[in-house]
Design a protein around this motif. Structure first.
Motif, PDB file in Angstrom:
ATOM      1  N   LEU A 266      -6.503   5.215  38.073  1.00  0.00           N
ATOM      2  CA  LEU A 266      -5.485   5.108  37.027  1.00  0.00           C
ATOM      3  C   LEU A 266      -5.872   5.923  35.797  1.00  0.00           C
ATOM      4  CD1 LEU A 266      -4.539   1.313  37.200  1.00  0.00           C
ATOM      5  CD2 LEU A 266      -3.084   3.258  37.796  1.00  0.00           C
ATOM      6  N   GLU A 267      -7.172   5.917  35.462  1.00  0.00           N
ATOM      7  CA  GLU A 267      -7.623   6.735  34.334  1.00  0.00           C
ATOM      8  C   GLU A 267      -7.469   8.217  34.660  1.00  0.00           C
ATOM      9  OE1 GLU A 267     -11.435   7.212  31.328  1.00  0.00           O
ATOM     10  OE2 GLU A 267     -11.812   6.725  33.443  1.00  0.00           O
ATOM     11  N   LYS A 268      -7.866   8.627  35.842  1.00  0.00           N
ATOM     12  CA  LYS A 268      -7.763  10.035  36.218  1.00  0.00           C
ATOM     13  C   LYS A 268      -6.316  10.506  36.265  1.00  0.00           C
ATOM     14  CE  LYS A 268     -12.123  10.069  38.753  1.00  0.00           C
ATOM     15  NZ  LYS A 268     -12.796  10.029  40.077  1.00  0.00           N
ATOM     16  N   ALA A 269      -5.391   9.582  36.563  1.00  0.00           N
ATOM     17  CA  ALA A 269      -3.972   9.923  36.599  1.00  0.00           C
ATOM     18  C   ALA A 269      -3.319   9.856  35.225  1.00  0.00           C
ATOM     19  CB  ALA A 269      -3.238   8.989  37.555  1.00  0.00           C
ATOM     20  N   GLY A 270      -4.077   9.424  34.203  1.00  0.00           N
ATOM     21  CA  GLY A 270      -3.546   9.356  32.849  1.00  0.00           C
ATOM     22  C   GLY A 270      -2.719   8.116  32.566  1.00  0.00           C
TER      23      GLY A 270
END
Length: 685
Positions: free
Chosen positions: A664-668
């Protein structure tokens, strides 16, 4: 509070001188009186040393520092240094790499020093008075251009240079002479590969260099710490309490240089942590929020294995934090930080020099504060890590978790901490269903509803998940204390069982010991805790009662876990997701203000948000997704309150949830949070 009110308070029971700057000394005549000590001036002002504890306190470049010198961090064999006396001196160790060109020049040195200063909040220019240069790996001999020496003298005010014998200064003949600065040599590999950062050096009687670690002293403005602590480096794993305050009465916390982690292959190298004061740390008192418990417990001769594991993996423990009562850095600065892990949550939300904090969660003590303050926090699967050396509250639901500001850091730390647990279950990919209670949406504040729906939509579209609504009111038509089924554990059952278990296991011993040495007097504890303990003392509970409650807990756990479901490919068939504790926020320090304030949103769902996970043993992780304004009753201004989502999965599926959060962090979809008044930057409309 977030789960049940009557057992959460249980923890309450329980100047430069030529040619070199010597670090000056002031000696306390009495090591016990730290308030207004009588001082004997040995030299001009600078450093304080207690007679019983070998501790240096000094100031360089307007920064306050601390160095313990009972045991050196490193000892270097060196002879023939006539320009160095036996006083303490600042020093920096710089490992350098052999350039492709074969000679190390000012073009290599200048950016190296700039990076060292910018990457560390402890290192300052004054430590460059003496510089040790050594190769950062087992490389061949190589040369330094003389401009490097000139740069150190001119820009860093270096007075002495010490070279590993594999390094030489390149002086072309005919050419300029060496600068007028002492340059000494030490044998190859006198320092271990990768050692770097600021130190305090003393030239010992045995003509060896003793190098001692340096910590910057930070003030605990928000009253979150019980004390700062530091390792003695005695080879026994012993820590010591730093009993030092600043001019305003704030406790000082010793924070070591980040450069000490350079060259380490440990997964948590250099990660700074504070530990909730329910974990035992060898040499440091444990109070569990109570002076009565601290006196009963006495000296601590062992460290909790969970804390030891963090230390062995490179984490840097800088202090113990309170169970309750700190001031929140968020909002109007008069907010509560939640329940009995409010010290760890407040500290991490306040201080960017901390990387994570260690806490405990029995019925919501991590999850509640994480939501209130706006941090990533977790209650793991029950039994995922041993809890020896941790003050128990209720053995059936006690867990160890952490707070972080970063999703990726949450994953890194917990995968290290929980990594070898047999409780972990594998997953090949993420579940395809988000299970969301629908009960609260009709009455939810509009801006919060949009925020929550945007998050659910983003998760669904990013990972191809469908959102399935579930109505808990229809499944559980009664309130939290009555259920209509003799097999199900209610919140009231949970409360009583935990209260009786703690009384019989621990609290009765503390009370009886206090009464024995105080003429039969009941111990001075908070009124709610006193009521709970007196009630427990007057209640008869035997094996039959505990067995009945155990059966209820097991039946209820199975009911909750069956709703989520087990899957061999995804570990958990679904992920149970809902906003966390909107009906509890904003939360002030005073109940009077809480009674007057308008909460973010009412709760219709009959289940408290942390109840299912506490009873079922399932992992439950908190994720901040945004913030909304509220009118403060204290500042009379519009402040911001975090909105967080809770994510729950089948027991043993912690790593699946961590994988989801990381993606979720990597996807923003989610981001790192910050310290200070707001969890996220405020965007002007």
């Amino acid at each position: 509070m977030f789960i049940y009110s009557s057992i959460l308070p249980c923890y309450l029971l329980f100047a430069t001188a030529s040619p070199l700057t010597a670090i000056r000394e002031l000696i306390f005549q009495s090591p016990l009186d730290l308030s207004e000590p009588s001082l004997r001036l040995q030299s001009v002002s600078g450093i304080s040393i207690t007679q019983s504890e070998k501790e240096l306190f000094y100031q360089l470049d307007n920064v306050h520092y601390f160095t313990p010198y009972s045991f050196p961090a490193h000892t270097v064999s060196a002879t023939g240094f006539p320009d160095l006396d036996d006083a303490f001196h600042p020093l920096v160790i710089l490992p350098i790499s052999k350039p492709k060109e074969g000679i190390f020049t000012i073009q290599h040195m200048e950016p190296l020093i700039e990076s060292y200063l910018s990457e560390d909040d402890v290192l300052s220019k004054s430590f460059f008075e003496t510089v040790i240069l050594h190769p950062d790996s087992d490389s061949d001999d190589f040369n330094l251009e003389m401009t490097v020496i000139g740069y150190l003298m001119r820009e860093m005010n270096t007075k002495r240079i010490i070279l590993d014998e594999r390094l030489s200064i390149n002086v072309a003949a005919p050419g300029p002479a060496l600068p007028g600065i002492p340059i000494h040599t030490i044998s190859a590999k006198s320092l271990k590969e990768g050692i770097a950062g600021p130190c305090v050096v003393q030239y010992g009687e045995d003509r060896n260099f003793d190098l001692y670690p340096v910590s910057r002293l930070y003030s605990d403005y928000y009253k979150t710490f019980v004390s700062g602590i530091y390792p003695l480096n005695d080879g026994q794993g012993t820590y010591k309490t730093l009993n030092k305050i600043d001019e305003h009465g704030n406790k000082l916390i010793p924070v070591p240089s980040r450069h000490y982690a350079k060259g380490s292959k440990k997964p948590l190298a250099g990660e700074r942590a504070a530990i909730k004061d329910v974990y035992y740390v060898k040499g440091v008192p444990t109070s569990a929020g109570s002076r009565v418990f601290a006196a009963w417990r006495g000296d601590v001769y062992t460290t909790a294995s969970s804390v030891q594991k963090l230390d062995e993996n490179g984490a840097v423990i800088v202090g113990k934090v309170k169970t309750a009562g700190p001031f929140s850095p968020r909002g109007d600065h008069y907010q509560s930080c939640g329940t009995s892990s409010s010290g760890p949550s407040c500290a991490l939300a306040a201080y960017d020099w901390l990387d994570f904090t260690v806490a405990s969660d029995t019925g919501g003590s991590i999850r509640g504060p994480a939501a209130v303050v706006g941090l990533y926090g977790n209650k793991p699967t029950q039994g995922i890590i041993p809890l020896d050396g941790v003050v128990p509250l209720f053995k059936f639901t006690d867990t160890a978790g952490i707070f972080t500001r970063s999703p990726s850091k949450l994953k890194k730390i917990l995968e290290t901490w929980y990594g070898d647990s047999p409780v972990n279950r594998r997953h090949n990919h993420l579940p395809k269903t988000l299970l969301v209670p629908s009960d609260d949406f009709p009455t939810m504040r509009k801006d919060i509803k949009f925020m929550v729906m945007d998050f659910l939509q983003a998760v669904g579209s990013t990972f191809g998940m469908k959102v399935e609504m579930i109505n808990q009111t229809a499944i559980h038509p009664h309130d939290g204390n009555s259920h209509g089924s003799d097999d199900m554990m209610t919140i009231g059952d949970f409360d009583v069982a935990a209260e009786m278990w703690q009384w019989q296991t621990l609290a009765s011993q503390v009370v009886e010991a206090y009464e024995h040495v105080n003429g039969g007097r009941f111990p001075p504890v908070g009124s709610e805790m006193s009521t709970n303990m007196r009630r427990a003392r007057n209640t008869t509970w035997g094996d039959d009662e505990f067995n009945r409650m155990t059966r209820k807990l097991e039946f209820t756990a199975k009911s909750f876990n069956d709703i989520i479901g087990r899957d061999e490919e995804t570990c958990s068939k679904t992920i149970y997701a809902e906003p966390m504790a909107l009906n509890q926020m904003p939360e002030y320090r005073e109940q009077k203000l809480n009674d007057m304030t308008e909460r973010l949103s009412p709760r219709i769902n009959p289940l408290y948000p942390s109840t299912p996970s506490s009873i079922s043993g399932a992992p439950h992780y908190i994720v901040p997704i945004g913030q909304v304004p509220f009118k403060s009753l204290v500042s009379d201004q519009w402040e911001y309150q975090t909105v967080s989502m809770s994510l729950m999965a089948y027991p043993g599926c912690d790593f699946m949830l961590l994988d989801l959060i990381d993606k979720l962090e990597k996807a923003g979809v989610i981001t790192e949070v910050k310290t200070g008044r707001t969890t996220f930057d405020v965007v002007s409309e």
